[in-house]
Design an enzyme around this catalytic site. Structure first.
Site, PDB file in Angstrom:
ATOM      1  N   CYS A  92       0.887  -1.164   0.087  1.00  0.00           N
ATOM      2  CA  CYS A  92      -0.064  -0.030   0.036  1.00  0.00           C
ATOM      3  C   CYS A  92       0.784   1.207  -0.020  1.00  0.00           C
ATOM      4  CB  CYS A  92      -1.089   0.220   1.236  1.00  0.00           C
ATOM      5  SG  CYS A  92      -2.000   1.530   1.335  1.00  0.00           S
ATOM      6  N   CYS A 190      -6.232  -2.588   7.535  1.00  0.00           N
ATOM      7  CA  CYS A 190      -7.419  -1.496   7.577  1.00  0.00           C
ATOM      8  C   CYS A 190      -8.581  -2.182   6.827  1.00  0.00           C
ATOM      9  CB  CYS A 190      -7.027  -0.258   6.932  1.00  0.00           C
ATOM     10  SG  CYS A 190      -6.396  -0.395   5.271  1.00  0.00           S
TER      11      CYS A 190
END
Length: 350
Positions: A92, A190
């Site tokens: 990410c 997340c």
């Protein structure tokens, strides 16, 4: 005044404090939140927007869902299907926070991107390269998840919190009147807040992952597993296998025959690993065997080793002491003192 720096804001205290510090230094800023999954406002958007308003900077919500799916979630699911255990935060940072966002920043006329990561940047006067260094306070250091950033990305990055402790950051946020000064830290991946990776992968791919055999190292069947994506190297809990040999752990995942190989703890140690996708930061190549320290997972102490670059982007590491549960798909990060030498994706331990 046109913003020069985009501050990636999550709604948490770290990114808000980073924005406040840059604002105090007189930089023209924009607060930017990336929507990476889901519909409707992402979690934390209200806090991020409130922090931007408190700092009197413009706030943007950018749709990064396609990039996040393509670069993080799809490869995450594919890696689990192939018997590997990736670290999605590393991907990410490289492809979304410093890939997609830097691309967007360029289009908006923002020169650099700042985040609330605990790490430091320095320019090497000799080579001109940007060096990535550990945070001054080791308990918060996040250099591991930034180790795959390229020179181009690092040259446009800012990490204002690199020399601060978490307590100092909370104090700064409180003094600035930021409502999230005492907000708790996020812990899990997340996009999988409940921690059920296997359940997430089943929903994401729409596929069923059939049961298969638990085997010992000699190939004898010890029981049946509930789908290979539910296991990772080194795991003991939740196996449901009883054996006269004492505690057993996952040693290997074999997608070829859908088998999970179990072994005693002492069989999980390896001295050597091979890795690919090598990203080097202070140099373009490792010349000859180099003495370094390495982490084979995020939360572990660095271990002394000898690193040898074996190809354009491949690496072989030999540790002084055998390491437990070297896991294919995880990121290995190399350090020389407090400088990050680079990172790569583990192929296997030997």
């Amino acid at each position: 005044m046109h913003p020069e720096i985009a501050v990636a804001m999550s709604g948490g205290v770290d990114s808000s404090a980073a924005a406040w510090l840059l604002r105090q230094q007189g930089y023209p800023l924009a607060g930017v939140m990336l929507q990476m999954f889901g519909s409707g406002e992402p979690s934390g958007a209200e806090d991020a927007r409130a922090a931007a308003a408190r700092l009197d900077i413009p706030f943007y919500l950018l749709d990064a869902r396609a990039a996040f799916r393509e670069r993080v979630v799809d490869p995450f699911a594919a890696a689990y299907e192939a018997g590997r255990t990736p670290n999605p935060c590393v991907a990410c940072n490289r492809y979304v926070k410093f890939g997609f966002l830097l691309g967007q920043a360029g289009e908006m006329g923002w020169e650099r991107v700042a985040t609330g990561h605990y790490a430091r940047l320095e320019q090497d006067r000799g080579s001109g390269r940007v060096l990535l260094k550990k945070a001054l306070h080791p308990e918060k250091d996040q250099s591991y998840v930034l180790a795959l950033l390229t020179q181009q990305q690092l040259s446009r990055a800012l990490f204002p919190l690199g020399e601060l402790s978490k307590a100092q950051v909370r104090d700064i946020a409180a003094q600035a009147g930021l409502a999230n000064a005492h907000k708790g830290d996020s812990q899990d991946i997340c996009f999988i807040p409940d921690g059920d990776y296997a359940g997430f992968i089943r929903r994401h791919t729409g596929r069923d992952y059939p049961p298969g055999p638990f085997l010992d190292e000699a190939g004898a069947v010890l029981g049946q597993h509930g789908g290979m994506i539910g296991y990772t190297v080194g795991q003991r809990r939740g196996l449901g296998v009883s054996s006269s040999r004492g505690r057993l752990y996952v040693k290997q995942l074999r997608p070829g025959d859908n088998a999970v190989v179990l072994a005693a703890n002492e069989r999980l140690f390896s001295r050597t690993l091979t890795a690919q996708g090598l990203n080097l930061i202070p140099c373009s190549r490792l010349d000859g065997p180099v003495r370094l320290r390495a982490r084979v997972r995020y939360r572990m102490a660095e271990q002394p080793c000898t690193a040898l670059q074996t190809g354009p982007d491949t690496l072989r590491l030999t540790f002084d002491q055998p390491q437990r549960a070297i896991t294919p798909g995880q990121t290995v990060v190399l350090y020389d003192g407090d400088t990050v030498v680079g990172g790569a994706t583990i192929i296997k331990g030997e």
